[in-house]
Design a protein around this motif. Structure first.
Motif, PDB file in Angstrom:
ATOM      1  N   UNK A 176     -24.952 -50.872  37.771  1.00  0.00           N
ATOM      2  CA  UNK A 176     -23.623 -50.615  37.226  1.00  0.00           C
ATOM      3  C   UNK A 176     -23.150 -51.700  36.269  1.00  0.00           C
ATOM      4  N   UNK A 177     -23.541 -52.939  36.525  1.00  0.00           N
ATOM      5  CA  UNK A 177     -22.924 -54.042  35.796  1.00  0.00           C
ATOM      6  C   UNK A 177     -23.872 -54.825  34.888  1.00  0.00           C
ATOM      7  N   UNK A 178     -25.164 -54.499  34.880  1.00  0.00           N
ATOM      8  CA  UNK A 178     -26.093 -55.231  34.025  1.00  0.00           C
ATOM      9  C   UNK A 178     -26.984 -54.247  33.270  1.00  0.00           C
ATOM     10  N   UNK A 179     -27.731 -54.774  32.296  1.00  0.00           N
ATOM     11  CA  UNK A 179     -28.702 -53.951  31.570  1.00  0.00           C
ATOM     12  C   UNK A 179     -30.130 -54.326  31.957  1.00  0.00           C
ATOM     13  N   UNK A 180     -30.303 -54.968  33.102  1.00  0.00           N
ATOM     14  CA  UNK A 180     -31.632 -55.312  33.598  1.00  0.00           C
ATOM     15  C   UNK A 180     -32.437 -54.027  33.803  1.00  0.00           C
ATOM     16  N   UNK A 181     -33.704 -54.043  33.425  1.00  0.00           N
ATOM     17  CA  UNK A 181     -34.534 -52.834  33.526  1.00  0.00           C
ATOM     18  C   UNK A 181     -34.711 -52.419  34.984  1.00  0.00           C
ATOM     19  N   UNK A 182     -34.974 -51.152  35.189  1.00  0.00           N
ATOM     20  CA  UNK A 182     -35.153 -50.621  36.543  1.00  0.00           C
ATOM     21  C   UNK A 182     -36.376 -51.250  37.204  1.00  0.00           C
ATOM     22  N   UNK A 183     -37.408 -51.520  36.404  1.00  0.00           N
ATOM     23  CA  UNK A 183     -38.594 -52.170  36.954  1.00  0.00           C
ATOM     24  C   UNK A 183     -38.286 -53.560  37.490  1.00  0.00           C
ATOM     25  N   UNK A 184     -37.471 -54.305  36.745  1.00  0.00           N
ATOM     26  CA  UNK A 184     -37.078 -55.647  37.195  1.00  0.00           C
ATOM     27  C   UNK A 184     -36.236 -55.584  38.458  1.00  0.00           C
ATOM     28  N   UNK A 185     -35.327 -54.610  38.511  1.00  0.00           N
ATOM     29  CA  UNK A 185     -34.488 -54.448  39.704  1.00  0.00           C
ATOM     30  C   UNK A 185     -35.349 -54.123  40.910  1.00  0.00           C
ATOM     31  N   UNK A 217     -18.157 -58.161  31.458  1.00  0.00           N
ATOM     32  CA  UNK A 217     -19.009 -59.340  31.275  1.00  0.00           C
ATOM     33  C   UNK A 217     -19.077 -60.179  32.543  1.00  0.00           C
ATOM     34  N   UNK A 218     -17.943 -60.283  33.248  1.00  0.00           N
ATOM     35  CA  UNK A 218     -17.924 -61.063  34.490  1.00  0.00           C
ATOM     36  C   UNK A 218     -18.807 -60.407  35.550  1.00  0.00           C
ATOM     37  N   UNK A 219     -18.684 -59.089  35.693  1.00  0.00           N
ATOM     38  CA  UNK A 219     -19.515 -58.383  36.688  1.00  0.00           C
ATOM     39  C   UNK A 219     -20.994 -58.537  36.367  1.00  0.00           C
ATOM     40  N   UNK A 220     -21.331 -58.441  35.078  1.00  0.00           N
ATOM     41  CA  UNK A 220     -22.736 -58.584  34.685  1.00  0.00           C
ATOM     42  C   UNK A 220     -23.223 -59.993  35.003  1.00  0.00           C
ATOM     43  N   UNK A 221     -22.413 -60.978  34.666  1.00  0.00           N
ATOM     44  CA  UNK A 221     -22.822 -62.360  34.897  1.00  0.00           C
ATOM     45  C   UNK A 221     -23.034 -62.656  36.374  1.00  0.00           C
ATOM     46  N   UNK A 222     -22.074 -62.261  37.216  1.00  0.00           N
ATOM     47  CA  UNK A 222     -22.185 -62.571  38.646  1.00  0.00           C
ATOM     48  C   UNK A 222     -23.306 -61.787  39.310  1.00  0.00           C
ATOM     49  N   UNK A 223     -23.551 -60.566  38.834  1.00  0.00           N
ATOM     50  CA  UNK A 223     -24.654 -59.778  39.394  1.00  0.00           C
ATOM     51  C   UNK A 223     -25.990 -60.452  39.111  1.00  0.00           C
ATOM     52  N   UNK A 224     -26.180 -60.937  37.889  1.00  0.00           N
ATOM     53  CA  UNK A 224     -27.427 -61.608  37.521  1.00  0.00           C
ATOM     54  C   UNK A 224     -27.564 -62.941  38.252  1.00  0.00           C
ATOM     55  N   UNK A 225     -26.465 -63.693  38.322  1.00  0.00           N
ATOM     56  CA  UNK A 225     -26.514 -64.989  39.000  1.00  0.00           C
ATOM     57  C   UNK A 225     -26.772 -64.813  40.490  1.00  0.00           C
ATOM     58  N   UNK A 226     -26.210 -63.760  41.075  1.00  0.00           N
ATOM     59  CA  UNK A 226     -26.434 -63.478  42.490  1.00  0.00           C
ATOM     60  C   UNK A 226     -27.924 -63.331  42.785  1.00  0.00           C
ATOM     61  N   UNK A 227     -28.629 -62.617  41.913  1.00  0.00           N
ATOM     62  CA  UNK A 227     -30.065 -62.419  42.107  1.00  0.00           C
ATOM     63  C   UNK A 227     -30.835 -63.720  41.879  1.00  0.00           C
ATOM     64  N   UNK A 228     -30.363 -64.547  40.978  1.00  0.00           N
ATOM     65  CA  UNK A 228     -31.039 -65.816  40.714  1.00  0.00           C
ATOM     66  C   UNK A 228     -30.858 -66.790  41.878  1.00  0.00           C
ATOM     67  N   UNK A 229     -29.689 -66.724  42.528  1.00  0.00           N
ATOM     68  CA  UNK A 229     -29.404 -67.638  43.632  1.00  0.00           C
ATOM     69  C   UNK A 229     -30.046 -67.202  44.945  1.00  0.00           C
ATOM     70  N   UNK A 230     -30.343 -65.905  45.071  1.00  0.00           N
ATOM     71  CA  UNK A 230     -30.833 -65.370  46.345  1.00  0.00           C
ATOM     72  C   UNK A 230     -32.044 -66.128  46.885  1.00  0.00           C
ATOM     73  N   UNK A 231     -33.106 -66.315  46.102  1.00  0.00           N
ATOM     74  CA  UNK A 231     -34.262 -67.038  46.664  1.00  0.00           C
ATOM     75  C   UNK A 231     -33.980 -68.515  46.911  1.00  0.00           C
ATOM     76  N   UNK A 232     -33.058 -69.092  46.153  1.00  0.00           N
ATOM     77  CA  UNK A 232     -32.717 -70.511  46.328  1.00  0.00           C
ATOM     78  C   UNK A 232     -32.011 -70.739  47.654  1.00  0.00           C
TER      79      UNK A 232
END
Length: 573
Positions: free
Chosen positions: A233-242, A433-448
């Protein structure tokens, strides 16, 4: 037992406290009692460990309460970090005579040893500390009060025990839920989760479904699908990446799982979500007439706490009595003509907004607005919060007044401001833009942060405030970024609660964002110094000091994104 006999039993029972003490069990240390002379309440908070009673071993989490009957031998071992514990010894007797013990019947709770998981009952620890403190004073009235408080605590423990809530099985579910929340993107197996809970696969499935209405693996899928939906809903990340981020081996299996869960393939879901945006936006404005807007034949109508305001022409000179509203207007490219500031000895605008407010006049502070300055400014619109209700009559003689709830969502306020100023498209883009940013950052922080938790704390005069996801800044951490919540605070329904500095280790977080008052007070308070000393003792903890005034007071787009910047820098450093 007959109801009449059971009622008589409880009516004739008296509780007498015999002694009580508290202490700290350092990592690797042991607290041991052999063949107890009385019943004991054992409460503890802090790290993880083991509790052995009469040869049976029980894993204990960040906090627990145990009822141990007379004659029992127990050993408490701190395995992970220090454990703060309290021991309260008591005797249950019949009122006919202190020498008579409570009559025995099958599974009587006062004659049963059991362990409860009081994560939803954080006040038990506070009450136990109060009971021990009053008892140690040795005064008649204080000890009388200690007995009364003890009876209430025993009642609450028994009710939890009798209802089957908060016991070892609930602890089992809490442990597994916490683990899944941090690892759902990885391949998980039932036997792995059961081993973590210390039970059989069948037992875990039964208890998990009772509490969550889902099986453990269904819960894993639920979290994966929620996260995937947010990304779509909030990013343009490809379905394969998701698919890869959600732990699926390829896009095909992910698409099948997603369609089974939502009824449509991921691509269709994304396209449908995009087409619904305008309709959902219009409907959301009407859901809460306190802060919303709607279109009329004459123009946009702004709904606020004191009524409705028809926008016949766009306001040019706006005065705001809360800094967050200055932030909203700046984000839309419309700096206010006047705004309140922050500070005590020296009044100024927050650093993050200062550059954009060079031509904005200072109007006092949020708590003490300078009404004479507002009158001299002659704005054509004034925006305030419910705190300024006492000034509305005077302000209304200057210009129309719009009043909003101070704790309203910044996204709701920004949307309303977009309608008010003719910047609807800009407001929608900022939110997207905020939703897209936090959605992407959420995935980046998950493994950390896998297996770790993040706490938001603020030292006060003599206590520490621990914020939950209900708090506006807490929502940024736990809702928008999906950071793991400490078990100690996960179930609170309030914005925050207060604990003593000594109990801070019970929060048991790996990262602490410490809301510092240093910039407001020009020095670190004694309580804040104690907090640093407490947390610095463990090398496994990371403390990130941030300005309380900014994190609590700046709730516009600039302030919120600044908070996200600091979170990103701290956790990805």
């Amino acid at each position: 037992m007959l109801l009449q006999e059971q009622t008589s039993l409880w009516s004739d029972t008296t509780i007498k406290m015999l002694d009580g003490y508290s202490g700290t069990l350092q990592t690797g240390s042991v607290l041991s009692e052999t063949e107890l002379d009385s019943n004991v309440l054992l409460l503890a908070c802090g790290g993880e460990g083991e509790l052995a009673m009469n040869g049976e071993l029980c894993h204990i989490g960040a906090s627990f309460a145990g009822h141990v009957v007379k004659g029992t031998t127990f050993t408490l071992t701190a395995r992970s970090e220090d454990i703060h514990y309290m021991v309260i010894m008591y005797k249950a007797s019949s009122m006919e005579g202190a020498s008579l013990v409570v009559p025995s019947y099958r599974k009587h709770p006062l004659q049963t040893t059991f362990v409860q998981n009081p994560l939803t009952q954080a006040e038990w620890i506070e009450n136990a500390e109060k009971i021990v403190a009053k008892w140690r004073r040795g005064e008649g009235l204080e000890r009388f009060h200690a007995n009364a408080l003890l009876q209430v605590m025993i009642y609450e423990l028994i009710m939890e025990f009798e209802c089957g809530q908060g016991g070892a099985e609930s602890d089992m579910v809490d442990v597994v839920v916490s683990y899944i929340s941090s690892h759902y993107r990885q391949n998980l197996e039932l036997k792995e989760l059961a081993a973590l809970a210390g039970c059989s696969v069948r037992q875990l499935q039964r208890r998990f479904k009772q509490e969550k209405e889902l099986g453990p693996m269904e819960y894993v899928i639920h979290l994966r699908m929620e996260s995937a939906s947010r990304m779509l809903r909030h990013t343009d990340v490809s379905i394969g990446e998701i698919a890869d981020k959600m732990g699926y081996r390829d896009m095909y299996y992910f698409s099948r799982a997603f369609k089974k869960y939502y009824g449509v393939p991921p691509l269709h879901y994304r396209l449908a979500a995009a087409s619904r945006t305008d309709t959902d936006y219009a409907h959301s404005l009407l859901r809460n007439r306190t802060s919303s807007s709607y279109e009329s034949a004459q123009g946009p109508v702004i709904c606020h706490m004191r009524g409705e305001y028809l926008v016949t022409e766009l306001p040019q000179r706006i005065a705001v009595l809360d800094v967050q509203y200055a932030d909203h207007l700046l984000a839309l490219g419309l700096p206010p003509t006047g705004s309140v500031g922050v500070g005590s000895a020296v009044l100024t605008f927050p650093q993050s907004l200062r550059a954009g407010l060079q031509h904005t006049e200072l109007l006092g502070t949020y708590e003490y607005p300078d009404l004479l300055a507002v009158e001299r400014l002659s704005p054509d619109l004034i925006i305030c919060t419910e705190v300024h209700d006492q000034h509305v009559e005077r302000l209304s003689r200057v210009a129309p007044v719009l009043m909003f709830k101070r704790n309203e969502s910044w996204q709701t306020i920004l949307s309303v401001f977009g309608e008010l100023t003719g910047k609807r498209a800009e407001a929608k883009q900022i939110i997207a833009d905020y939703h897209r940013r936090t959605a992407l950052l959420s995935e980046e922080l998950a493994p950390v942060l896998a297996g770790k938790s993040v706490a938001l704390i603020r030292p006060l005069d003599s206590l520490v405030r621990v914020h939950s996801a209900v708090h506006r800044t807490g929502a940024v951490l736990y809702r928008d970024l999906g950071l793991p919540v400490p078990l100690f605070v996960a179930d609170t329904s309030d914005t925050a609660y207060h604990i003593s500095v000594d109990r801070l280790p019970a929060v048991h977080a790996s990262h602490y964002f410490l809301l510092s008052n240093e910039m407001m007070q020009e020095e670190i308070s004694a309580t804040e110094q104690r907090v640093w000393g407490m947390l610095d003792a463990s090398k496994r903890q990371h403390i990130h000091s941030v300005d309380a005034a900014t994190w609590i007071g700046c709730y516009g787009p600039t302030g919120i994104n600044g908070i996200v910047d600091q979170i990103e820098q701290a956790l990805l450093a």
